[in-house]
Write a protein that holds these residues in place. Structure first.
Motif, PDB file in Angstrom:
ATOM      1  N   CYS A 121       0.706  -1.161  -0.144  1.00 20.94           N
ATOM      2  CA  CYS A 121       0.039  -0.088  -0.109  1.00 20.94           C
ATOM      3  C   CYS A 121       0.663   1.250   0.057  1.00 20.94           C
ATOM      4  CB  CYS A 121      -0.980   0.043   1.259  1.00 20.94           C
ATOM      5  SG  CYS A 121      -2.317  -1.281   1.029  1.00 20.94           S
ATOM      6  N   GLU A 122       2.217   1.101   0.263  1.00 22.08           N
ATOM      7  CA  GLU A 122       2.991   2.377   0.437  1.00 22.08           C
ATOM      8  C   GLU A 122       3.518   2.538  -1.080  1.00 22.08           C
ATOM      9  OE1 GLU A 122       7.027   4.538   2.254  1.00 22.08           O
ATOM     10  OE2 GLU A 122       6.358   2.236   2.910  1.00 22.08           O
ATOM     11  N   PRO A 123       3.173   3.923  -1.432  1.00 23.43           N
ATOM     12  CA  PRO A 123       2.793   5.026  -1.115  1.00 23.43           C
ATOM     13  C   PRO A 123       1.165   5.212  -1.266  1.00 23.43           C
ATOM     14  CG  PRO A 123       3.778   5.810  -3.008  1.00 23.43           C
ATOM     15  CD  PRO A 123       3.992   4.442  -3.081  1.00 23.43           C
ATOM     16  N   ALA A 362      18.711  14.460 -10.301  1.00 21.21           N
ATOM     17  CA  ALA A 362      18.972  14.836  -9.120  1.00 21.21           C
ATOM     18  C   ALA A 362      17.724  15.603  -8.350  1.00 21.21           C
ATOM     19  CB  ALA A 362      20.132  15.952  -9.250  1.00 21.21           C
ATOM     20  N   HIS A 363      17.671  15.495  -7.180  1.00 22.12           N
ATOM     21  CA  HIS A 363      16.726  16.171  -6.154  1.00 22.12           C
ATOM     22  C   HIS A 363      17.295  15.934  -4.678  1.00 22.12           C
ATOM     23  CE1 HIS A 363      15.511  11.889  -6.254  1.00 22.12           C
ATOM     24  NE2 HIS A 363      15.497  11.915  -4.932  1.00 22.12           N
ATOM     25  N   PRO A 364      16.751  16.809  -3.991  1.00 26.20           N
ATOM     26  CA  PRO A 364      16.968  16.964  -2.699  1.00 26.20           C
ATOM     27  C   PRO A 364      16.532  15.881  -1.879  1.00 26.20           C
ATOM     28  CG  PRO A 364      15.915  19.240  -3.276  1.00 26.20           C
ATOM     29  CD  PRO A 364      15.704  18.051  -4.405  1.00 26.20           C
ATOM     30  N   ILE A 365      16.965  15.734  -0.622  1.00 22.19           N
ATOM     31  CA  ILE A 365      16.325  14.414   0.073  1.00 22.19           C
ATOM     32  C   ILE A 365      14.961  14.697   0.456  1.00 22.19           C
ATOM     33  CG2 ILE A 365      18.594  13.699   0.903  1.00 22.19           C
ATOM     34  CD1 ILE A 365      17.898  14.797   3.761  1.00 22.19           C
ATOM     35  N   GLN A 366      14.501  16.065   0.536  1.00 18.13           N
ATOM     36  CA  GLN A 366      12.911  16.511   0.668  1.00 18.13           C
ATOM     37  C   GLN A 366      12.591  17.102  -0.724  1.00 18.13           C
ATOM     38  OE1 GLN A 366      10.806  17.917   4.214  1.00 18.13           O
ATOM     39  NE2 GLN A 366      11.193  19.768   3.341  1.00 18.13           N
ATOM     40  N   PRO A 367      12.272  16.097  -1.563  1.00 14.87           N
ATOM     41  CA  PRO A 367      11.763  16.871  -2.901  1.00 14.87           C
ATOM     42  C   PRO A 367      10.781  18.040  -2.834  1.00 14.87           C
ATOM     43  CG  PRO A 367      11.714  14.412  -3.055  1.00 14.87           C
ATOM     44  CD  PRO A 367      11.827  14.817  -1.718  1.00 14.87           C
ATOM     45  N   LYS A 368      10.682  18.734  -3.689  1.00 13.89           N
ATOM     46  CA  LYS A 368       9.671  19.773  -3.671  1.00 13.89           C
ATOM     47  C   LYS A 368       8.364  19.555  -4.611  1.00 13.89           C
ATOM     48  CE  LYS A 368      12.094  22.576  -0.908  1.00 13.89           C
ATOM     49  NZ  LYS A 368      12.973  21.285  -0.767  1.00 13.89           N
ATOM     50  N   SER A 369       8.557  18.776  -5.439  1.00 12.93           N
ATOM     51  CA  SER A 369       7.520  18.291  -6.441  1.00 12.93           C
ATOM     52  C   SER A 369       7.702  16.822  -6.899  1.00 12.93           C
ATOM     53  CB  SER A 369       7.458  19.276  -7.497  1.00 12.93           C
ATOM     54  OG  SER A 369       8.496  19.325  -8.589  1.00 12.93           O
ATOM     55  N   TYR A 370       6.541  16.296  -7.462  1.00 13.90           N
ATOM     56  CA  TYR A 370       6.688  15.037  -8.104  1.00 13.90           C
ATOM     57  C   TYR A 370       5.425  14.613  -8.949  1.00 13.90           C
ATOM     58  CZ  TYR A 370       3.669  13.319  -4.288  1.00 13.90           C
ATOM     59  OH  TYR A 370       2.765  12.962  -3.376  1.00 13.90           O
ATOM     60  N   TYR A 377      11.355   6.831  -4.245  1.00 14.78           N
ATOM     61  CA  TYR A 377      11.957   5.963  -3.422  1.00 14.78           C
ATOM     62  C   TYR A 377      13.592   5.584  -3.834  1.00 14.78           C
ATOM     63  CZ  TYR A 377       7.687   5.250  -0.853  1.00 14.78           C
ATOM     64  OH  TYR A 377       6.450   5.668  -0.444  1.00 14.78           O
ATOM     65  N   THR A 378      14.240   6.408  -3.686  1.00 22.36           N
ATOM     66  CA  THR A 378      15.582   6.802  -4.243  1.00 22.36           C
ATOM     67  C   THR A 378      16.566   6.695  -3.476  1.00 22.36           C
ATOM     68  OG1 THR A 378      15.628   9.076  -4.130  1.00 22.36           O
ATOM     69  CG2 THR A 378      14.526   8.348  -6.239  1.00 22.36           C
ATOM     70  N   ALA A 379      17.913   6.518  -3.955  1.00 25.44           N
ATOM     71  CA  ALA A 379      19.147   6.592  -3.134  1.00 25.44           C
ATOM     72  C   ALA A 379      19.184   7.618  -2.339  1.00 25.44           C
ATOM     73  CB  ALA A 379      20.441   6.274  -3.840  1.00 25.44           C
ATOM     74  N   THR A 380      18.863   8.732  -2.881  1.00 23.32           N
ATOM     75  CA  THR A 380      18.935  10.117  -2.482  1.00 23.32           C
ATOM     76  C   THR A 380      18.164  10.200  -1.225  1.00 23.32           C
ATOM     77  OG1 THR A 380      19.312  11.363  -4.640  1.00 23.32           O
ATOM     78  CG2 THR A 380      18.609  12.817  -2.830  1.00 23.32           C
ATOM     79  N   VAL A 381      16.990   9.882  -1.108  1.00 27.83           N
ATOM     80  CA  VAL A 381      16.192   9.957  -0.228  1.00 27.83           C
ATOM     81  C   VAL A 381      16.466   9.132   1.124  1.00 27.83           C
ATOM     82  CG1 VAL A 381      13.711   9.363   0.969  1.00 27.83           C
ATOM     83  CG2 VAL A 381      14.039  10.881  -1.268  1.00 27.83           C
ATOM     84  N   TYR A 382      16.918   7.885   0.458  1.00 27.27           N
ATOM     85  CA  TYR A 382      17.509   6.845   1.516  1.00 27.27           C
ATOM     86  C   TYR A 382      18.885   7.103   2.333  1.00 27.27           C
ATOM     87  CZ  TYR A 382      12.991   3.816   0.977  1.00 27.27           C
ATOM     88  OH  TYR A 382      11.908   3.289   1.057  1.00 27.27           O
ATOM     89  N   SER A 807       9.964   2.253 -14.761  1.00 28.83           N
ATOM     90  CA  SER A 807      10.601   3.255 -14.383  1.00 28.83           C
ATOM     91  C   SER A 807      12.008   3.196 -13.681  1.00 28.83           C
ATOM     92  CB  SER A 807       9.717   4.300 -13.298  1.00 28.83           C
ATOM     93  OG  SER A 807       9.561   3.719 -12.155  1.00 28.83           O
ATOM     94  N   ALA A 808      12.031   2.138 -12.950  1.00 35.63           N
ATOM     95  CA  ALA A 808      13.282   1.867 -12.367  1.00 35.63           C
ATOM     96  C   ALA A 808      14.337   1.381 -13.273  1.00 35.63           C
ATOM     97  CB  ALA A 808      13.280   0.677 -11.386  1.00 35.63           C
TER      98      ALA A 808
END
Length: 853
Positions: A121-123, A362-370, A377-382, A807-808
C-alpha cells in the motif's frame, strides 16, 4: 501521457478536511474476485468541504451513509475518486466494492504472488483496495476481518493483534485482527495463503511477551532461521540504543516472491521480498545473510521511526527512511565489522546516489514536487538521507543524540510530522546552525571541497573551498554546513592533532601551530560528510601505509589506483611501479581480513565514470584491464599464497572470521582472474566443484565466465540443473550471465528471456537479468546502440504490466548528459521513443522526460 501528467508540489499541501476515527474492513477472498466492505466513522474538519475519497480501479457496489443507501445521484465516481456532497459533521460511511487481485500485475494494493494474497500500500496502493483518504496524515484505528477458503488459505493475517477466529462459514473461515495504534492507510497489510512458518518469542524490557512468526512458502521454513535471529537481535538493539520497545502482542513477517520493493514495514505484519528472508549456506551468499540482517532490522526499526511517528506528506519521506537507514547501518556495524560496514555504506552511496546527484534526476532529500511518488524511493532519499542523520549524530555526539531522539519520540508519538519536527528535537540538544544545516534537505547535488595546504614557521594552514553544483534547472545553490573530521600526522604516521571542523562558508581557513615539519593531512575521516574531496599532490602511498582511520586508509588506496588508471587512459604504457609497490605493502598488512579484502579492491567502473565530465567506457575498461593484469602478474605468487591460506572449502560457518576468510580469498581469486591463465581457471573450477558455500560458488562462476568459456558453460549448466527450481538462486544465475565481460552477452540475455525459469512478472527476475545488463556498461553502452534499443523495448513492454519496474529500469539512462556525443545521439533517439509511446505510465514518463531535459 505527456499531456495528462499532473505535478504535485509541497507548497500546495493542505491539511485534510476530514478525520477517520475508525475503520472496519471485511475481505471476502475468492479465486476470481475479492469483495471488500469498508465501514468508516468520519468527522468533518472543514464545514464547506465535500468528501473526496481516493478510489482507483475499483468496482463500486454500494454506498451507505448513516444507514441510508445512496443513489447514484448522491455521489460521483470516476477513475480516481469517489465524491459525496453535503455530508454531516459526524457520520458513518459503509462502502462495498469489488477488486480483482489475480489481475493486478502492478503489485500495488491487493494482489496475488503465486498462490498468496498480499498487499503493498505504500505510497498510494490502498486506494486500489477500497475508497479512502489515502494520505499519510490521516491516521485511524483499523479492524480487519479476512474470510477465505479454509483449505487453500489456512493462514489469514492482517495488522495488529488477533482478536477472533471465525469457523462458521462451511468450507470457509475467517480471522479478525485489531490494531490499537492509529496508522495511515499506507501501513495497512493483509496476507492469505497456505504457508509454513517458524515461531519464537521475545520478552521486552517491560516484561511483555511478544510472539514472533515468519511465514514462508511450503518447504522453506528451514531457510528462515537467520531472519528470526536477526529480528530478535534488532529488538534487543533498539531497546538498548534507543529505548524503543515493541508495542503489540505479535510480530509477523511474510516472505513473497513477487514484490516491487525489498520489504514493507506494515504495522505488526511486515511483508518481505523473499530475497531478504530466505537463506541457508547452500543457496545464499555471505552478502545475502548480511543483507537479510540489515533489512529485517530496517523494517523492525520502522515500528517507531515510520509507524508510531509517520510522515505528514510524502515529501517528508526521508523523515522515516533516512533515519531508519541510519539506524540499520549502525545496527549492522554493531553486529559485524564497523570498519567494513562504514566503507560498504559509502560505496553504496557513491555508486548509486552520487550518480543520481550528478544526473538530470537529481533532487533534494526532501523533494519539492513529483509526478509519481513511486519515483522518489531513491538512493537520495534513503542513503543520502541517512548521511544527513549521521552528520547530526556527529554534531551532537552520542549522548546528546540519544536525548534528542528521546525527545522526538516523546513529543510526536502517534502523529504525522515533518522533517522540521525532527530537526527541532535535534536542535534542543545541539549547538549548531540549524537553519544553515537544513540546506541538506532543500538542495540537490553533491558538494565538493577543494583542499589547499600551506606550511611556514611551524604553522600549518588548511584552506577549504566549497563548491555546490547548480540545481538541475541551472539556479545557484548555497554553501553547505557540515562536520569534517581531520587528523594531522607526522612522518612516522603518529597523529599530532585530530579535530572536527565545522564547514559553513564558501571558503575558509584553519590554522594549526607547533609543527616542526609539514604534517600529513587525513581528511574526511569516517566519511564524516557526504562530499567529494579535491586534493592535489597527496602522498597516497603514505596514507595507505600509515593512516590510522580505516576509511581514509581505504580511500587512499582507491584514490591512488584512480590516479594511476587515469594516467593509463592517457598513455597505456605509463609507469605504475609506485602504485604496484604500495599495493604490495597492502598484501603484507596484518589487519582484519574482511577489511583487507576491501583494501585490495580496485576501483569499479562506476567509480571511475563519476570522475569524468564526459564518459567513454572503452578507455575505462582498457585501463582497468591493464592495471588488473599488472597487479596479478607482479604478485601472482603472493596472491595465490593468500588464497590457499584462507581457502576452507568445507567451512560454511557464518562467524566473522569465516566470512572474512572467504571475503579475502575470493577477492584474491578475482584479482588473479586478470591473468586469464589455465592455472587460475583450474583453481576456480576446483572451488566451484568442492566448496560448500554459495559465496564460493558464485565467485568461481564469475571467474570462469571471465576467463574460460568452455569451463564456464559446464559449470553454469551444472548450476542451472542444480538450482532451477529455486527462484532466488536463479536470480544469481541470470545476474552473473547478464554481467558477463565476454562478447555476445546481449544475445545471451535476449535468449535467457525464453528460459522456462524466467518470468517478466516477477520483479526480482527482471532486476537480475534486464537490470543487471543495464549496469554492464561495456555492452549496454556499446557503440552500435543495440543495448539501448533492447532496454527501451523492455521498458515499454514492462510498463504495461508494472510501471514501477519500468521506471526503475529507465534509471539506467541517467548518465545520458555525460556520454560522448555518439552515444548521446543513440540514447536520445531511444529515450524519445519511450516518452512518445502512447499510454506510457506517469512513472516512466517522469523519469525519461527529466533525463531528456
Amino acid at each position: 501521457m505527456s499531456n495528462e501528467v499532473q505535478e504535485i508540489f509541497l507548497k500546495d499541501y493542505k491539511k485534510p478536511s476530514f478525520t477517520i476515527e475508525s475503520v472496519n474492513l471485511t475481505f471476502e477472498l475468492f479465486e476470481e474476485e475479492t469483495n471488500v466492505t469498508n465501514i468508516m466513522k468520519f468527522e468533518k474538519l472543514d464545514e464547506s468541504a465535500d468528501l473526496v475519497l481516493d478510489a482507483q480501479e475499483l468496482e463500486l457496489k454500494e454506498v451507505v451513509l448513516d444507514g441510508e443507501v445512496l443513489g447514484s445521484d448522491r455521489y460521483t465516481h470516476d477513475e480516481e475518486t469517489l465524491t459525496i456532497s453535503n455530508v454531516p459533521q459526524e457520520f458513518t460511511l459503509e462502502i462495498r466494492n469489488r477488486i480483482y487481485p489475480q489481475k493486478n500485475t502492478e503489485l500495488e494494493g491487493l494482489y496475488k504472488s503465486g498462490d498468496i494474497f498480499c498487499t503493498q500500500c505504500e505510497p498510494e496502493g490502498f486506494r486500489r483496495i477500497t475508497p479512502y483518504l489515502d494520505r499519510p496524515d490521516v491516521m485511524s484505528i483499523f479492524t480487519t476481518t479476512v474470510i477465505a477458503d479454509q483449505k487453500k488459505y489456512p493462514i489469514l493475517l492482517a495488522n495488529g493483534n488477533k482478536v477472533h477466529c471465525h469457523e462458521s462459514f462451511n468450507t470457509r473461515h475467517g480471522v479478525t485482527w485489531h490494531d490499537p495504534h492509529p496508522k495511515p492507510s499506507y501501513l495497512f497489510a493483509l496476507v492469505a495463503g497456505d504457508l509454513d512458518f517458524i515461531t519464537d518469542s521475545f520478552v521486552t524490557a517491560s516484561g511483555n511477551d511478544v510472539e514472533l512468526n515468519i511465514y514462508v512458502d511450503k518447504g522453506n521454513s528451514d531457510k528462515a532461521d537467520h531472519a528470526m535471529k536477526s529480528l530478535i537481535n534488532a529488538m534487543k538493539w533498539d531497546e538498548e540504543k534507543y529505548g524503543r520497545e515493541y508495542d503489540l502482542d505479535i510480530y509477523n513477517i511474510v516472505a513473497v516472491d513477487s514484490f516491487n520493493m525489498g520489504a514493507m514495514e506494515n504495522k505488526g505484519l511486515n511483508i518481505f521480498n523473499s530475497a531478504y528472508v530466505l537463506a541457508d549456506a547452500d543457496t545464499a551468499t555471505d552478502a545475502n545473510f548480511m543483507g537479510i540482517e540489515s533489512v529485517i532490522a530496517h523494517e523492525y526499526f520502522h515500528n517507531w521511526t515510520g509507524n508510531r511517528i509517520t510522515c505528514r506528506n510524502w515529501f517528508q519521506l526521508t523523515l522515516k527512511e533516512g533515519l531508519t537507514v541510519f539506524r540499520d547501518q549502525c545496527f549492522s556495524a554493531d553486529m559485524n565489522s564497523s570498519e567494513v560496514q562504514r566503507i560498504q555504506d559509502v560505496k553504496a552511496l557513491r555508486e548509486r546516489q552520487f550518480v543520481e546527484d550528478a544526473s538530470p534526476t537529481a533532487h533534494p532529500i526532501q523533494p519539492k514536487s513529483y509526478i509519481s511518488m513511486n519515483n522518489f524511493y531513491t538512493a537520495t532519499v534513503y542513503e543520502k538521507g541517512a548521511e544527513v542523520i549521521r552528520m547530526l549524530h556527529t554534531l551532537l555526539g552520542e549522548e546528546n543524540y540519544r536525548k534528542a531522539t528521546d525527545l522526538y519520540f516523546e513529543t510526536f508519538d502517534g502523529q504525522a510530522v515533518r522533517t522540521d519536527d525532527f530537526l527541532w528535537a535535534m536542535k534542543e540538544y545541539g549547538e549548531f546552525d540549524l537553519e544553515h544545516f537544513k540546506l541538506w534537505y532543500d538542495q540537490s547535488g553533491t558538494p565538493s571541497l577543494e583542499v589547499e595546504e600551506n606550511y611556514a614557521d611551524g604553522k600549518y594552514t588548511l584552506t577549504l573551498t566549497q563548491n555546490v553544483p547548480n540545481k538541475v534547472d541551472g539556479s545557484l545553490q548555497k554553501a553547505m554546513y557540515f562536520p569534517l573530521k581531520i587528523a594531522l600526522m607526522d612522518k612516522t604516521g603518529a597523529v599530532a592533532e585530530e579535530k572536527m571542523l565545522i564547514i559553513s562558508k564558501e571558503s575558509e581557513s584553519f590554522m594549526f601551530e607547533g609543527f616542526e615539519e609539514k604534517p600529513v593531512l587525513s581528511i574526511n575521516r569516517d566519511f564524516s560528510a557526504p562530499v567529494i574531496i579535491k586534493h592535489q599532490d597527496v602522498d597516497f602511498a603514505f596514507l595507505m601505509q600509515h593512516d590510522t582511520n580505516s576509511f581514509t586508509k581505504y580511500e587512499a588506496a582507491q584514490e591512488f589506483a584512480i590516479s594511476i588508471l587515469f594516467k593509463l587512459m592517457e598513455d597505456i604504457e605509463s609507469d605504475i611501479s609506485e602504485y604496484l609497490e604500495a599495493f604490495g605493502a597492502l598484501l603484507e598488512l596484518d589487519t582484519d581480513l574482511s577489511y583487507k579484502a576491501l583494501l585490495l579492491e580496485l576501483p569499479s567502473i562506476s567509480t571511475l565514470m563519476q570522475k569524468q565530465d564526459v564518459v567513454d567506457f572503452e578507455p575505462l575498461y582498457k585501463a582497468k584491464d591493464k592495471l588488473s593484469y599488472e597487479v596479478a602478474k607482479k604478485y601472482e605468487a603472493k596472491l595465490l599464497k593468500l588464497y590457499f591460506q584462507n581457502h576452507e572449502p568445507l567451512n560454511s560457518a557464518l562467524d566473522s572470521k569465516s566470512i572474512a576468510k572467504r571475503a579475502l580469498k575470493n577477492r584474491v581469486l578475482s584479482l588473479l582472474s586478470a591473468l586469464e591463465s589455465k592455472e587460475i581457471a583450474a583453481v576456480a573450477k576446483e572451488q566451484y566443484e568442492h566448496s560448500l558455500t554459495m559465496t564460493d560458488r558464485i565467485t568461481a562462476l564469475d571467474v570462469l565466465e571471465s576467463i574460460d568459456a568452455e569451463l564456464s558453460e559446464i559449470a553454469f549448466n551444472d548450476f542451472y540443473n542444480r538450482y532451477k527450481n529455486n527462484t532466488l538462486v536463479m536470480n544469481k544465475y541470470f545476474a552473473l550471465l547478464a554481467a558477463s565481460p565476454r562478447e555476445g552477452v546481449l544475445d545471451r540475455v535476449m535468449a535467457l528471456q525464453n528460459d522456462e525459469v524466467y518470468d517478466e512478472k516477477v520483479p526480482n527476475l527482471v532486476r537480475s537479468l534486464i537490470g543487471v545488463f543495464a549496469r554492464n556498461y561495456k555492452y549496454f553502452h556499446a557503440k552500435d546502440g543495440y543495448g539501448y534499443k533492447f532496454l527501451s523495448d523492455k521498458i515499454i513492454e514492462i510498463d504495461k504490466i508494472n510501471p514501477q519496474m519500468a521506471s526503475a529500469l529507465s534509471g539506467a539512462f541517467k548518465i545520458y548528459p555525460k556520454m560522448i556525443e555518439s552515444n548521446k545521439k543513440l540514447m536520445k533517439a531511444t529515450l524519445e521513443c519511450i516518452v512518445s509511446t502512447q499510454g506510457i505510465s506517469k512513472n516512466t514518463f517522469e523519469i525519461v522526460s527529466k533525463i531528456l531535459k
